[in-house]
Design an enzyme around this catalytic site. Structure first.
Site, PDB file in Angstrom:
ATOM      1  N   HIS A   1       5.179 -26.797  -0.501  1.00  0.00           N
ATOM      2  CA  HIS A   1       6.570 -26.334  -0.498  1.00  0.00           C
ATOM      3  C   HIS A   1       7.254 -26.520   0.853  1.00  0.00           C
ATOM      4  O   HIS A   1       8.449 -26.328   0.974  1.00  0.00           O
ATOM      5  CB  HIS A   1       6.630 -24.849  -0.863  1.00  0.00           C
ATOM      6  CG  HIS A   1       6.128 -24.564  -2.238  1.00  0.00           C
ATOM      7  ND1 HIS A   1       5.931 -23.285  -2.690  1.00  0.00           N
ATOM      8  CD2 HIS A   1       5.779 -25.392  -3.253  1.00  0.00           C
ATOM      9  CE1 HIS A   1       5.494 -23.338  -3.941  1.00  0.00           C
ATOM     10  NE2 HIS A   1       5.375 -24.604  -4.289  1.00  0.00           N
ATOM     11  N   ASN A   2       6.426 -26.843   1.877  1.00  0.00           N
ATOM     12  CA  ASN A   2       6.945 -27.074   3.233  1.00  0.00           C
ATOM     13  C   ASN A   2       7.627 -25.871   3.865  1.00  0.00           C
ATOM     14  O   ASN A   2       8.465 -26.003   4.742  1.00  0.00           O
ATOM     15  CB  ASN A   2       7.919 -28.260   3.249  1.00  0.00           C
ATOM     16  CG  ASN A   2       7.227 -29.537   2.868  1.00  0.00           C
ATOM     17  OD1 ASN A   2       6.089 -29.755   3.253  1.00  0.00           O
ATOM     18  ND2 ASN A   2       7.877 -30.372   2.115  1.00  0.00           N
TER      19      ASN A   2
ATOM     20  N   ARG B   1       5.259 -28.567  13.270  1.00  0.00           N
ATOM     21  CA  ARG B   1       4.531 -27.352  13.634  1.00  0.00           C
ATOM     22  C   ARG B   1       3.835 -26.729  12.427  1.00  0.00           C
ATOM     23  O   ARG B   1       2.722 -26.196  12.546  1.00  0.00           O
ATOM     24  CB  ARG B   1       5.505 -26.355  14.282  1.00  0.00           C
ATOM     25  CG  ARG B   1       5.969 -26.879  15.634  1.00  0.00           C
ATOM     26  CD  ARG B   1       7.205 -26.200  16.130  1.00  0.00           C
ATOM     27  NE  ARG B   1       7.712 -26.912  17.315  1.00  0.00           N
ATOM     28  CZ  ARG B   1       8.944 -26.787  17.766  1.00  0.00           C
ATOM     29  NH1 ARG B   1       9.807 -25.987  17.175  1.00  0.00           N
ATOM     30  NH2 ARG B   1       9.323 -27.460  18.819  1.00  0.00           N
TER      31      ARG B   1
ATOM     32  N   GLY C   1      -1.032  -5.281   8.578  1.00  0.00           N
ATOM     33  CA  GLY C   1      -2.308  -5.307   7.855  1.00  0.00           C
ATOM     34  C   GLY C   1      -2.219  -6.116   6.570  1.00  0.00           C
ATOM     35  O   GLY C   1      -3.083  -6.950   6.274  1.00  0.00           O
TER      36      GLY C   1
ATOM     37  N   ARG D   1      11.258 -31.094  13.485  1.00  0.00           N
ATOM     38  CA  ARG D   1      10.237 -30.626  14.433  1.00  0.00           C
ATOM     39  C   ARG D   1       9.495 -29.413  13.882  1.00  0.00           C
ATOM     40  O   ARG D   1       8.334 -29.182  14.212  1.00  0.00           O
ATOM     41  CB  ARG D   1      10.859 -30.300  15.779  1.00  0.00           C
ATOM     42  CG  ARG D   1      11.785 -29.095  15.778  1.00  0.00           C
ATOM     43  CD  ARG D   1      12.477 -28.932  17.117  1.00  0.00           C
ATOM     44  NE  ARG D   1      13.286 -27.733  17.178  1.00  0.00           N
ATOM     45  CZ  ARG D   1      14.488 -27.601  16.603  1.00  0.00           C
ATOM     46  NH1 ARG D   1      15.001 -28.600  15.894  1.00  0.00           N
ATOM     47  NH2 ARG D   1      15.178 -26.489  16.723  1.00  0.00           N
ATOM     48  N   HIS D   2      10.169 -28.635  13.003  1.00  0.00           N
ATOM     49  CA  HIS D   2       9.505 -27.470  12.414  1.00  0.00           C
ATOM     50  C   HIS D   2       8.402 -27.910  11.458  1.00  0.00           C
ATOM     51  O   HIS D   2       7.370 -27.265  11.335  1.00  0.00           O
ATOM     52  CB  HIS D   2      10.531 -26.597  11.695  1.00  0.00           C
ATOM     53  CG  HIS D   2      11.627 -26.126  12.594  1.00  0.00           C
ATOM     54  ND1 HIS D   2      11.401 -25.291  13.660  1.00  0.00           N
ATOM     55  CD2 HIS D   2      12.950 -26.416  12.615  1.00  0.00           C
ATOM     56  CE1 HIS D   2      12.547 -25.068  14.294  1.00  0.00           C
ATOM     57  NE2 HIS D   2      13.497 -25.747  13.672  1.00  0.00           N
TER      58      HIS D   2
ATOM     59  N   ARG E   1       7.209   1.580   7.648  1.00  0.00           N
ATOM     60  CA  ARG E   1       7.314   2.615   8.674  1.00  0.00           C
ATOM     61  C   ARG E   1       7.963   2.094   9.954  1.00  0.00           C
ATOM     62  O   ARG E   1       8.130   2.835  10.908  1.00  0.00           O
ATOM     63  CB  ARG E   1       5.925   3.169   9.002  1.00  0.00           C
ATOM     64  CG  ARG E   1       5.284   3.910   7.836  1.00  0.00           C
ATOM     65  CD  ARG E   1       3.846   4.302   8.161  1.00  0.00           C
ATOM     66  NE  ARG E   1       3.211   4.938   7.010  1.00  0.00           N
ATOM     67  CZ  ARG E   1       1.892   5.047   6.851  1.00  0.00           C
ATOM     68  NH1 ARG E   1       1.072   4.569   7.782  1.00  0.00           N
ATOM     69  NH2 ARG E   1       1.387   5.621   5.776  1.00  0.00           N
TER      70      ARG E   1
ATOM     71  N   ASP F   1       0.880  -1.179   0.000  1.00  0.00           N
ATOM     72  CA  ASP F   1       0.000   0.000   0.000  1.00  0.00           C
ATOM     73  C   ASP F   1       0.915   1.225   0.000  1.00  0.00           C
ATOM     74  O   ASP F   1       2.142   1.100  -0.175  1.00  0.00           O
ATOM     75  CB  ASP F   1      -0.977  -0.032   1.179  1.00  0.00           C
ATOM     76  CG  ASP F   1      -0.321   0.235   2.530  1.00  0.00           C
ATOM     77  OD1 ASP F   1       0.919   0.286   2.594  1.00  0.00           O
ATOM     78  OD2 ASP F   1      -1.060   0.377   3.522  1.00  0.00           O
ATOM     79  N   HIS F   2       0.346   2.395   0.224  1.00  0.00           N
ATOM     80  CA  HIS F   2       1.144   3.623   0.221  1.00  0.00           C
ATOM     81  C   HIS F   2       2.166   3.634   1.351  1.00  0.00           C
ATOM     82  O   HIS F   2       3.273   4.142   1.190  1.00  0.00           O
ATOM     83  CB  HIS F   2       0.229   4.852   0.321  1.00  0.00           C
ATOM     84  CG  HIS F   2      -0.709   4.795   1.485  1.00  0.00           C
ATOM     85  ND1 HIS F   2      -1.757   3.879   1.547  1.00  0.00           N
ATOM     86  CD2 HIS F   2      -0.762   5.499   2.646  1.00  0.00           C
ATOM     87  CE1 HIS F   2      -2.397   4.047   2.691  1.00  0.00           C
ATOM     88  NE2 HIS F   2      -1.813   5.017   3.366  1.00  0.00           N
TER      89      HIS F   2
ATOM     90  N   CYS G   1       3.475  -2.901   3.966  1.00  0.00           N
ATOM     91  CA  CYS G   1       2.564  -1.806   4.303  1.00  0.00           C
ATOM     92  C   CYS G   1       3.284  -0.992   5.367  1.00  0.00           C
ATOM     93  O   CYS G   1       4.498  -1.130   5.526  1.00  0.00           O
ATOM     94  CB  CYS G   1       1.185  -2.296   4.739  1.00  0.00           C
ATOM     95  SG  CYS G   1       1.133  -3.211   6.291  1.00  0.00           S
ATOM     96  N   GLY G   2       2.595  -0.147   6.097  1.00  0.00           N
ATOM     97  CA  GLY G   2       3.276   0.678   7.083  1.00  0.00           C
ATOM     98  C   GLY G   2       3.966  -0.161   8.140  1.00  0.00           C
ATOM     99  O   GLY G   2       5.116   0.084   8.496  1.00  0.00           O
ATOM    100  N   THR G   3       3.260  -1.161   8.643  1.00  0.00           N
ATOM    101  CA  THR G   3       3.806  -2.001   9.711  1.00  0.00           C
ATOM    102  C   THR G   3       4.144  -3.413   9.246  1.00  0.00           C
ATOM    103  O   THR G   3       4.827  -4.152   9.947  1.00  0.00           O
ATOM    104  CB  THR G   3       2.763  -2.162  10.836  1.00  0.00           C
ATOM    105  OG1 THR G   3       1.582  -2.730  10.240  1.00  0.00           O
ATOM    106  CG2 THR G   3       2.424  -0.829  11.474  1.00  0.00           C
ATOM    107  N   GLY G   4       3.615  -3.815   8.105  1.00  0.00           N
ATOM    108  CA  GLY G   4       3.756  -5.199   7.643  1.00  0.00           C
ATOM    109  C   GLY G   4       2.644  -6.080   8.201  1.00  0.00           C
ATOM    110  O   GLY G   4       2.518  -7.246   7.818  1.00  0.00           O
TER     111      GLY G   4
HETATM  112  C1  RB5 Z   1      -1.812   2.871   6.250  1.00  0.00           C
HETATM  113  O1  RB5 Z   1      -1.875   4.148   6.806  1.00  0.00           O
HETATM  114  C2  RB5 Z   1      -1.449   1.831   7.309  1.00  0.00           C
HETATM  115  O2  RB5 Z   1      -2.518   1.639   8.158  1.00  0.00           O
HETATM  116  C3  RB5 Z   1      -1.021   0.543   6.655  1.00  0.00           C
HETATM  117  O3  RB5 Z   1       0.058   0.777   5.804  1.00  0.00           O
HETATM  118  C4  RB5 Z   1      -0.561  -0.575   7.565  1.00  0.00           C
HETATM  119  O4  RB5 Z   1       0.393  -0.119   8.480  1.00  0.00           O
HETATM  120  C5  RB5 Z   1      -1.618  -1.380   8.178  1.00  0.00           C
HETATM  121  O5  RB5 Z   1      -1.343  -2.382   8.872  1.00  0.00           O
END
Ligand code: RB5
Length: 141
Positions: free
Chosen positions: A96-97, A134, A78, A130-131, A107, A16-17, A73-76
């Site tokens: 593919h295991n 899981r 979402g 073992r992996h 961010r 995303d942005h 995304c911003g945090t990875g």
């Molecule tokens: C977008 O502003 C932000 O919410 C998105 O990139 C992400 O961090 C969501 O998890």
């Protein structure tokens, strides 16, 4: 975690942005490693919805259009939730295991670290044992 189905042919990337700048860096880095990249957008800093891009990338991997996927995304967070909604991923993970996608936060993770994570993921083999047990438990859920 790495792809064990043979040599990596094509890696799908999407963001995303909030992850756009990092996605661009990852794309360039992969191309420098002579890997083929399928860029599924977004293509600017303009605000978009991460579920669209997480799904798009996961579907490309699930359909076999790409061998591996990297989403940002911003945090990875979402976009990883969105990618995990694609049911076929469970099948591919089993086949593919190992994990065939990673999510990164534009961010929250410095670019150098993000690229180091990409390299580590591409260059590390799944250990099994073992992996595997899981991973099997995850597949059952
Ligand atoms: C977008 O502003 C932000 O919410 C998105 O990139 C992400 O961090 C969501 O998890």
């Amino acid at each position: 975690v790495s792809y064990q189905g043979g040599s990596v042919m094509k890696i799908a990337v999407a963001s995303d942005h909030g992850g756009f700048a990092l996605k661009e860096m990852v794309k360039k880095h992969l191309e420098q490693r002579n890997l083929e990249v399928l860029d599924l957008g977004t293509h600017s800093e303009e605000s978009v919805d991460y579920p669209v891009y997480g799904r798009r990338c996961a579907e490309a991997v699930a359909s076999g259009e790409a061998d591996l996927g990297i989403v940002c995304c911003g945090t990875g967070i979402g976009i990883s939730i969105a990618a995990n909604k694609v049911k076929e991923m469970a099948h591919l993970t089993k086949q593919h295991n190992n994990a065939n996608m990673i999510a990164l936060g534009g961010r929250t993770t410095a670019p150098e670290l993000a690229l180091a994570i990409v390299d580590e993921w591409l260059d590390t083999d799944f250990e099994g044992g073992r992996h595997q047990r899981r991973v099997d438990m995850l597949d059952e859920m």
